[in-house]
Design an enzyme around this catalytic site. Sequence first.
Site, mmCIF file in Angstrom:
data_model
loop_
_atom_site.group_PDB
_atom_site.id
_atom_site.type_symbol
_atom_site.label_atom_id
_atom_site.label_comp_id
_atom_site.label_asym_id
_atom_site.label_seq_id
_atom_site.Cartn_x
_atom_site.Cartn_y
_atom_site.Cartn_z
ATOM 1 N N ARG A 64 -20.245 -11.823 -36.783
ATOM 2 C CA ARG A 64 -19.933 -10.551 -36.362
ATOM 3 C C ARG A 64 -20.754 -9.576 -37.221
ATOM 4 N NH1 ARG A 64 -14.801 -9.893 -38.775
ATOM 5 N NH2 ARG A 64 -14.839 -12.129 -39.415
ATOM 6 N N SER A 92 -14.391 -9.644 -30.317
ATOM 7 C CA SER A 92 -12.870 -9.863 -30.384
ATOM 8 C C SER A 92 -12.184 -8.503 -30.479
ATOM 9 C CB SER A 92 -12.426 -10.802 -31.489
ATOM 10 O OG SER A 92 -11.012 -10.947 -31.694
ATOM 11 N N HIS A 93 -11.397 -8.351 -31.758
ATOM 12 C CA HIS A 93 -10.900 -6.951 -31.719
ATOM 13 C C HIS A 93 -11.560 -6.030 -32.505
ATOM 14 C CE1 HIS A 93 -9.942 -9.735 -35.353
ATOM 15 N NE2 HIS A 93 -9.991 -8.318 -35.873
ATOM 16 N N LYS A 122 -18.744 -16.296 -30.934
ATOM 17 C CA LYS A 122 -17.864 -17.403 -31.404
ATOM 18 C C LYS A 122 -18.452 -18.605 -30.949
ATOM 19 C CE LYS A 122 -13.473 -14.699 -31.487
ATOM 20 N NZ LYS A 122 -12.177 -14.519 -30.959
ATOM 21 N N ASP A 166 -5.747 -8.469 -27.309
ATOM 22 C CA ASP A 166 -6.831 -7.901 -28.100
ATOM 23 C C ASP A 166 -8.089 -8.037 -27.045
ATOM 24 O OD1 ASP A 166 -7.658 -10.605 -27.916
ATOM 25 O OD2 ASP A 166 -8.037 -10.757 -30.073
ATOM 26 N N ASP A 217 -10.950 -9.715 -26.702
ATOM 27 C CA ASP A 217 -11.624 -10.794 -25.642
ATOM 28 C C ASP A 217 -10.344 -11.539 -25.133
ATOM 29 O OD1 ASP A 217 -10.733 -11.709 -28.216
ATOM 30 O OD2 ASP A 217 -12.174 -13.350 -28.420
ATOM 31 N N ASP A 268 -7.934 -13.476 -26.218
ATOM 32 C CA ASP A 268 -7.362 -15.042 -26.740
ATOM 33 C C ASP A 268 -6.320 -14.771 -27.283
ATOM 34 O OD1 ASP A 268 -8.619 -13.886 -28.919
ATOM 35 O OD2 ASP A 268 -9.663 -15.645 -29.319
ATOM 36 N N ARG A 269 -5.834 -13.330 -27.669
ATOM 37 C CA ARG A 269 -4.630 -13.069 -28.405
ATOM 38 C C ARG A 269 -3.615 -12.278 -27.846
ATOM 39 N NH1 ARG A 269 -5.019 -11.271 -34.225
ATOM 40 N NH2 ARG A 269 -6.706 -9.870 -33.443
ATOM 41 N N HIS A 300 -2.829 -15.982 -32.621
ATOM 42 C CA HIS A 300 -3.488 -17.520 -31.921
ATOM 43 C C HIS A 300 -2.711 -18.559 -31.827
ATOM 44 C CE1 HIS A 300 -7.558 -15.886 -32.129
ATOM 45 N NE2 HIS A 300 -7.379 -15.418 -33.512
#
Length: 448
Positions: free
Chosen positions: A13, A98-99, A108, A239, A241, A243-244, A326
């Site tokens: 990141r 992500s966020h 990732k 979020d 991407d 995934d949450r 997650h």
Amino acid sequence: MLDPAVFKAYDVRGIYPTDLDEDGAYAIGRAYVDQFEPRQVAVGRDMRLAAPAIAAATIEGAADAGAEVLDLGLVGTEMLYLAVGDQGLDGGIMVTASHNPKEWIGMKIVRRGALPVGGESGLLEVRDRALRGFDRSEGQTLRRVRTVDVWPAFVDRVLGFVDVDEIRPLRIVIDAANGMAGAMLPPVLERLPVEVVPRYFEPDGTFPHHEPNPLLPENREFIVAKTLEEQADLGVAFDGDADRCFFVDDAGEFVPGDFVTALLAESILAKHPGEKVIYDLRASWAVPETIERAGGIPVVSRVGHAFIKHLMRKEDAVFAGEVSGHYYFHDFSQADSGVVPFLLMLELVSRKGQKLSEILRPYRKRYFITGELNTPVADVPLKLQELKERYAREGRLSHLDGLSVDADGWHMNVRPSNTEPLLRLNLEARSEELMEAKRDEVLELIRT
């Protein structure tokens, strides 16, 4: 540009292009293949403005190193995990931050089986190879890259976790935050009998309305207000991407990840009785107590997806949940998903025939949690030692991850940040008064 600092404990990141640019992405893609020698890898990307260029450079680097690359295009992170796991690929790279705010880009990275590549599992070696640089003229002359559509398989897989016929016509507000959920959810929602109030579904890497991080209270203000305004059964925020996912009940109250983990564990154990469920050590007592009450076996883990995914395989666990939102599923390549818990929550509320606030009332009356409280400290090891000495006489100590204290009527975990001089406190008590007293007491010791 490839700043060594972009290689974090669990992913890559940094800010584009000052920390990571296309040349850096090419080097990472090539170094990843050199390090792990995969034959086939998948590469996906999210909606961030720099993602198409970074993904293209990553694909070029991986192909130049000799791998066959499956270009997934615009996908959510969990879609990459599913592609790697279901198609038996040797690994994959998801271009996402992500966020994080709009200026950020990242990756990732996973190996075969969608196992994460982190600081303890090869990411530092990838970093060292990438920083040495590559001569692009020495890459493979015949690049093997093909486009793959994973969308139909993804939609079928996530819907397979629930009985669609049992889901009632609930009214739901969904905040996609201009992230990947806005692209991922429509083909799922069209097969459900729910009434959706969609907001910010247009994928837009500038995030014109708010940052895609629902853990921050300021980013939850919209979904809370809209859920109340629409008199919805629940609100859901994703979020960047996707995934949450995070939930707001019908009364406009945010649902902590601990309580979501407990509810999902109960629902999953009804379908898979007697199985093991993993939770992270920050979690409320609500989680292991609910797992045991539902006939499951609770297993505690260190914080972080790399540790949880490894432990899921070791214990053959059916489900795992983290306080951070997650949620991991055995039948989803033992990876985390944002869409599956969303569907399971719809099924759970429908089956119980109660408002979500009513379902949560017993938890909120019994478990009093602080949430995660972060405090900058000058000397992290010294402060942890002070806490250990102070609370050794009050309860049982554990050093599985930071310092945990299990005392009479309350418990806590204090752990250092992986990236900053911070201590993160999570504390719970059997009464609100004791929680507040112990919270203030511990914070005073940390801050002095």
